[in-house]
Structures are given as C-alpha cells and as structure tokens.
Design a protein around this motif. Sequence first.
Motif, PDB file in Angstrom:
ATOM      1  N   LEU A 228      50.862  35.979  48.262  1.00 62.59           N
ATOM      2  CA  LEU A 228      50.747  37.014  47.230  1.00 62.59           C
ATOM      3  C   LEU A 228      52.136  37.565  46.914  1.00 62.59           C
ATOM      4  O   LEU A 228      52.842  38.048  47.800  1.00 62.59           O
ATOM      5  CB  LEU A 228      49.830  38.139  47.716  1.00 62.59           C
ATOM      6  CG  LEU A 228      48.378  37.718  48.005  1.00 62.59           C
ATOM      7  CD1 LEU A 228      47.662  38.798  48.787  1.00 62.59           C
ATOM      8  CD2 LEU A 228      47.651  37.426  46.697  1.00 62.59           C
TER       9      LEU A 228
ATOM     10  N   ARG B  61      41.070  31.636  39.931  1.00 62.19           N
ATOM     11  CA  ARG B  61      40.953  32.626  38.851  1.00 62.19           C
ATOM     12  C   ARG B  61      40.451  33.931  39.459  1.00 62.19           C
ATOM     13  O   ARG B  61      39.354  33.999  40.008  1.00 62.19           O
ATOM     14  CB  ARG B  61      39.981  32.142  37.769  1.00 62.19           C
ATOM     15  CG  ARG B  61      39.910  33.077  36.547  1.00 62.19           C
ATOM     16  CD  ARG B  61      38.986  32.530  35.482  1.00 62.19           C
ATOM     17  NE  ARG B  61      37.594  32.589  35.870  1.00 62.19           N
ATOM     18  CZ  ARG B  61      36.817  33.670  35.709  1.00 62.19           C
ATOM     19  NH1 ARG B  61      37.313  34.786  35.177  1.00 62.19           N
ATOM     20  NH2 ARG B  61      35.551  33.636  36.084  1.00 62.19           N
ATOM     21  N   GLY B  62      41.296  34.968  39.397  1.00 60.75           N
ATOM     22  CA  GLY B  62      40.949  36.247  40.003  1.00 60.75           C
ATOM     23  C   GLY B  62      39.796  36.930  39.309  1.00 60.75           C
ATOM     24  O   GLY B  62      39.689  36.899  38.071  1.00 60.75           O
TER      25      GLY B  62
ATOM     26  N   SER C 126      45.197  37.012  38.383  1.00 57.97           N
ATOM     27  CA  SER C 126      45.735  35.908  39.175  1.00 57.97           C
ATOM     28  C   SER C 126      46.870  35.167  38.476  1.00 57.97           C
ATOM     29  O   SER C 126      47.449  34.244  39.060  1.00 57.97           O
ATOM     30  CB  SER C 126      44.615  34.913  39.517  1.00 57.97           C
ATOM     31  OG  SER C 126      43.993  34.440  38.333  1.00 57.97           O
TER      32      SER C 126
ATOM     33  N   ALA D  46      50.267  35.233  40.247  1.00 56.64           N
ATOM     34  CA  ALA D  46      50.066  36.114  41.402  1.00 56.64           C
ATOM     35  C   ALA D  46      50.491  35.457  42.707  1.00 56.64           C
ATOM     36  O   ALA D  46      50.704  36.150  43.704  1.00 56.64           O
ATOM     37  CB  ALA D  46      48.591  36.524  41.496  1.00 56.64           C
TER      38      ALA D  46
ATOM     39  N   TYR E  91      48.289  30.418  49.746  1.00 57.87           N
ATOM     40  CA  TYR E  91      48.595  31.164  48.526  1.00 57.87           C
ATOM     41  C   TYR E  91      49.239  32.485  48.942  1.00 57.87           C
ATOM     42  O   TYR E  91      48.567  33.408  49.413  1.00 57.87           O
ATOM     43  CB  TYR E  91      47.318  31.405  47.714  1.00 57.87           C
ATOM     44  CG  TYR E  91      46.711  30.127  47.166  1.00 57.87           C
ATOM     45  CD1 TYR E  91      47.028  29.665  45.900  1.00 57.87           C
ATOM     46  CD2 TYR E  91      45.832  29.375  47.945  1.00 57.87           C
ATOM     47  CE1 TYR E  91      46.482  28.491  45.407  1.00 57.87           C
ATOM     48  CE2 TYR E  91      45.281  28.197  47.464  1.00 57.87           C
ATOM     49  CZ  TYR E  91      45.611  27.762  46.191  1.00 57.87           C
ATOM     50  OH  TYR E  91      45.077  26.586  45.707  1.00 57.87           O
TER      51      TYR E  91
ATOM     52  N   PHE F 265      37.692  35.935  43.933  1.00 57.15           N
ATOM     53  CA  PHE F 265      38.186  34.950  42.965  1.00 57.15           C
ATOM     54  C   PHE F 265      37.263  33.742  42.924  1.00 57.15           C
ATOM     55  O   PHE F 265      36.458  33.495  43.830  1.00 57.15           O
ATOM     56  CB  PHE F 265      39.607  34.511  43.314  1.00 57.15           C
ATOM     57  CG  PHE F 265      39.772  33.961  44.708  1.00 57.15           C
ATOM     58  CD1 PHE F 265      39.615  32.607  44.980  1.00 57.15           C
ATOM     59  CD2 PHE F 265      40.095  34.807  45.771  1.00 57.15           C
ATOM     60  CE1 PHE F 265      39.763  32.113  46.253  1.00 57.15           C
ATOM     61  CE2 PHE F 265      40.248  34.316  47.053  1.00 57.15           C
ATOM     62  CZ  PHE F 265      40.080  32.959  47.301  1.00 57.15           C
TER      63      PHE F 265
END
Length: 649
Positions: free
Chosen positions: A327, A302-303, A308, A311, A325, A340
């Motif tokens: 981007l 969770r940004g 996020s 994202a 992950y 995050f």
Amino acid sequence: MRLLPLCATFFILHSSFFIMSCARMGSPDGGWYDDDPPRILGSTPADKATGVKSKKVTIYFDEFIKLADPSQNVTISPPQLEMPEIAAKGKKIVVQLKDTLKPDMTYTIDFSDAISDNNEDNPLGNYTFTFSTGQQTDTLEMSGHVLSAENLDPVAGILVGLYNDLADSAFRTKPLLRVARTDANGHFVIKGIADGEYRIYALQDLDGNYKFTQKSEMIAFSHNTYKPTVKPDMRQDTIWRDTLHIDSIAQVHYMHYYPDDIVLTAFQEKLTDRYLLKTERKDADRIQVFFSYGNEQLPVIRGLNFNSDDAFIVESSAKKDSITYWLRDTLLVNQDTLAFEMSYLMTDSLGQLVSKTDTIEALAKTPYAKRLKAQQKEYETWFKLQEKKRKREEPYDSIYPVKPLEVKFNAPQAMDPNRSILIELPTPPAIVDTAAIHLYTKIDTLWYRANYEFHQKDSLLRNYEMVVDWRSGAEYSFEVDSAAFVDIYDKACKPFKQGIKVKTLDDYATLFFDISGYADSAAVVVQLLDKSDKVVETSKMDADHSVAFYYVKPGTYYARAFVDCNGNGLWDTGDYDADQQAEAVYYYSREIETKAKFDITLSWNLMEKPLNQQKPSALVKKKSNKKQQRRNRNADRAAKMGIEYIKKS
C-alpha cells in the motif's frame, strides 16, 4: 534288592539336577529368555492350496500373537478394491476378503514382519500366505528398489505393481494386477507371478483405486518389459554364534528369482492446476495473495471501499505464485478493512485457465487503534527516559527520533573472491541513490575508489547486488551514506561502513571432475553438496566433459549430477502423459575431502554403479526401519556366563 539303591541314586541325581536348573533360571540376570517366534500350526485353507472358493483365511499359531498395523503392513495381491478385514484373534489371524475371487488366480497375503508373539514381541519374520482359485499356484517373483528421482533416496511404503497389459493407457484405466509395498530401504518383492511378460510401475495410491488418477500421486514407470524366471543357485549364509562371533559359513542351495535388480525412479508431476490458496494481511502495509501455481498474468484488484487506482506497488515471487500488494498511502495502511474484487486466472474442471472474480475483505491482523496505542506507549517510555536525563543534567534528546529504514547488508569482513555484496530492503524503495554507495580499495597505504556493478538481484523488487572483481588478499571499505535508500513511507537508512578483507587463493582448494558414461551431446549439471545433501555450488559440464569448482573451502563434500534435458540449469520432474521421465540424477559414490592449496581431479563414470548403490550412505534419508529383528539374547547371555549356547531346534 539292588534296584532300591539305583532308584535312590537316580532320585538324588535327578533332584540335584532340578535344584541346579532352578538355580540357573533364577540367576540375577533374570534367567533364559523366550526368543522363539510363534509357530504356525495350520490354516484354513491350507497354505498353497488350489481350487479355493472361500474368501476367508484363518491361520493358527501355537501361542497368542499380535498383528502390527495390518492396513499398512499387510499387502494382498491381486489388490483388493474393497478393504479386507484383517485381525489377530487370540492364537489365530483371520483375513476376510470382500472382493469377488478371480478365477485361476494366485492370491498372496504378505504379512511382512507384522506378526509377533504377544508376550515377548518375537517376530515371525517375513511371512507370505498363498492360495490359488485355479488348479496351480503361481510362484514366480520380481524384486528391486524404488528411489526418489530427485535425490535417489529410498521411497518407503510406495506400491509397486505389474500389468500384463503392455499399453501405456493401462496405468490410467486399470487397477494394478499384482502389487507389493517397499520397505524402509525402498526394496520390494512382488510374489505369486504367473509366467508371462509384464510392465512395472510404482504408485503412491492416494485414492485407493490402484491406478494413476491424480497428479499429486508419486509415480514411477518404465518402458522395459520383464519376463520373470527362476533357476537353482547357491549362496553363502553366515551362522552367528552370538552377536559378535561367527559360528560357521554354510553353502545354501536356493531358487533364485529374476529379475531381482529392477530400479524405478519415482517423481511427482508438476502441479499445474491453478487456484487461490489464501489472501492475508499480517502486516498492515501489505496484502499477500498465494496461488497453487504461478502465471505471468497477475491478478487485477478493484477497490470497493477505497480507490485502488495507483494504490499499490506490486511485488511477485520468481514463480509468480505469490504476489504482495504494498500500500503506497499511509491512510490506506491505517484502514483496518480493505474490501476489493480480485480477478485472476484459475483452472476449471476441464483443465483450462478461466477468469474468476472473488470479493475479499483484507483485515489487518493488528488494528490501527492497537498499533497507535503501542506507538504512544513507546513514545511515553522514551519521554520518561529523556526527562530523567534532563533532571540529572545529563545529555538528552528533545526531539523524538524517527525510526530508520533497517536495510540488511550482507558484506562479510572475510570475503570469498567469488561472492558479491547483497543488500535487502524491508519495504519497497522510493529512492536508491547509487552515488551514495561507495567502495574503496587499499593500495599500499592509500585508499582508491573501486569499480563495481550494482543491479537488482534476480529482478526482485527489494534485493540488490554489488558485483566486484575482488583482488585476492586486498582490503576494501564498503560505505553507504545516510538516505542512500529511502522507502515509499519516507523511511531512510542510516549510514553503514564495513571493512572487507578478501581471502587469498591459498585459503581454498580447486576441484575438477572428468565426466564419462553419458552421451556426448548431453548437458550435465554437477552440484557440490555438503554433509546434509544441500547444494553448495553448481557448475555445468564443459564440451570436453570437465567440470570445475573454484574457491572450494576445505572440508568434506559430496557430488550430485543431473542431465539437464531442457537446458534451464534446474532439475525438472517428469510427466506421464507426455512420456517424459524426470531428469536423470546420479551421485558420486564417495565423499570428497578438500584441503587448502590443493587441486583435486576426480574421474566420474555416471553409470559405473546401479542407481540404488550410488548415493553415499551418509546422505541417505530414509524412514526409520521398524522391521522387527529376531533376537538371540540367550546366546549373548551364554557368552557372558562363559558357556556354550546351543539353540534348540
């Protein structure tokens, strides 16, 4: 009157002998050597003494001595929970035990080959000091080997110990009763054993408590019980005149201790405790997360300083222990710090998986400003080059070229008939246009489209495989159009073309094994190995106990087999609490030479030889054997001088 000439004659002869002796000792090669090891003059208490009450042992020598790394080379039984003090002091060694002496117990202090004289490093040899707190000294011994369960390499420096408590729980709850340590060949000898029945274990004792308490400790166990015995026996000892010539072979009577052929296979349990190892952002376009152990339930992000939602493109390893992950948005790629919350499963103190949330700041290793500056410099270099070309009225570019997607195509010109074309992308794909991927085959003088199967390899995000039913000796053309692969940052691949010639069957050998020595119901997997013990090919045993390897290139190979108990095609380690040994491993004991156009069939009885004699010596990986060897330099010197050397007693 006659005595005077005799005395004079004796004096002259004695002087001549002295001069000759001096001349010999002063020869250009340096004279005779001191090859004699230190001699033991005595000890307090006496060796093999009984009724001992003192915790201090002093051993006296005839010369100054050295003791090499006593913490590693000296082993005391029963094992000492509090580290004893062991030191060489001039012409003596002092051992000060810290633990309370046990009643009616035989103590052994095994110095191995750690004792040598101070000047010439002449080793005393394997030396063990023994005393008893009771009225008798126990003298029985047990010996054998410890091998790695995975590849049968000798395990050096691991503790091997006994229990007279035959319960499985003893290994977890009690210190080992008597211990020894393996040498570079994985060999051990446990001494000072009392008459009785024992179970034997091996332990890489990381915490020094002489019991199995950590999964990270390598262990070996057996349900067999052993009753040590001894009987008179005879062996042949070779007496060497020098390093090349045998003087004689003597029949020597000795006491033979049994068992002397124990083989333990040591393994490390699978480390299933899950915890976060690290997060990093070496490249600005991805965040990588590493765990000690994988789980199907991937972390949730969770940004905090970015949105996020959608994202990322998530890529995980096959074991789910590392996750990348990617981007999607270049604006996020250009953002130096991404903060995050990450929620994931971890193992608590009770061994249960629980949810944990960490706040993480992922900093790009190279800041955006620095990357932008590098791009600007690269553009300026290109622009200056084009300006020079323009002024010289040479062809030049007016538009800065876009960097293509650098796709790796593993398509060799000389193709093995059992191989595929492999494709690897540097970044996640947005477009994979299979219509822009072509394979042609040449028949006579014309080219025709060839069939192939195209899919992701092993469900990996950026890896693809083209499976082709190749025709032996045929020519193919593998062609990829531009923009057949486009990544999530709109980079497109360049066109690619590779001519391929498939090798003929005459270029290979075929290798067959007939497996015996194991239960009919067992699932056996055989691995063909190269000279460095690495797997070249893998094949499963058929119902008729045969194993086949096709398209084997000419060369030297070895073979390893393991019993695939769970049928997953992989070698699996053991689990002590589940009473599960590591899957059994065997080696074909000889090297295998293959030649083109030849079929080879080999019979392989997996149990024909003891495990410690199976692995070919060319493959054995073992620690350097630092054992000091007694030298016989004077014999070699005498041989060079052409005279006989008789070693003084």
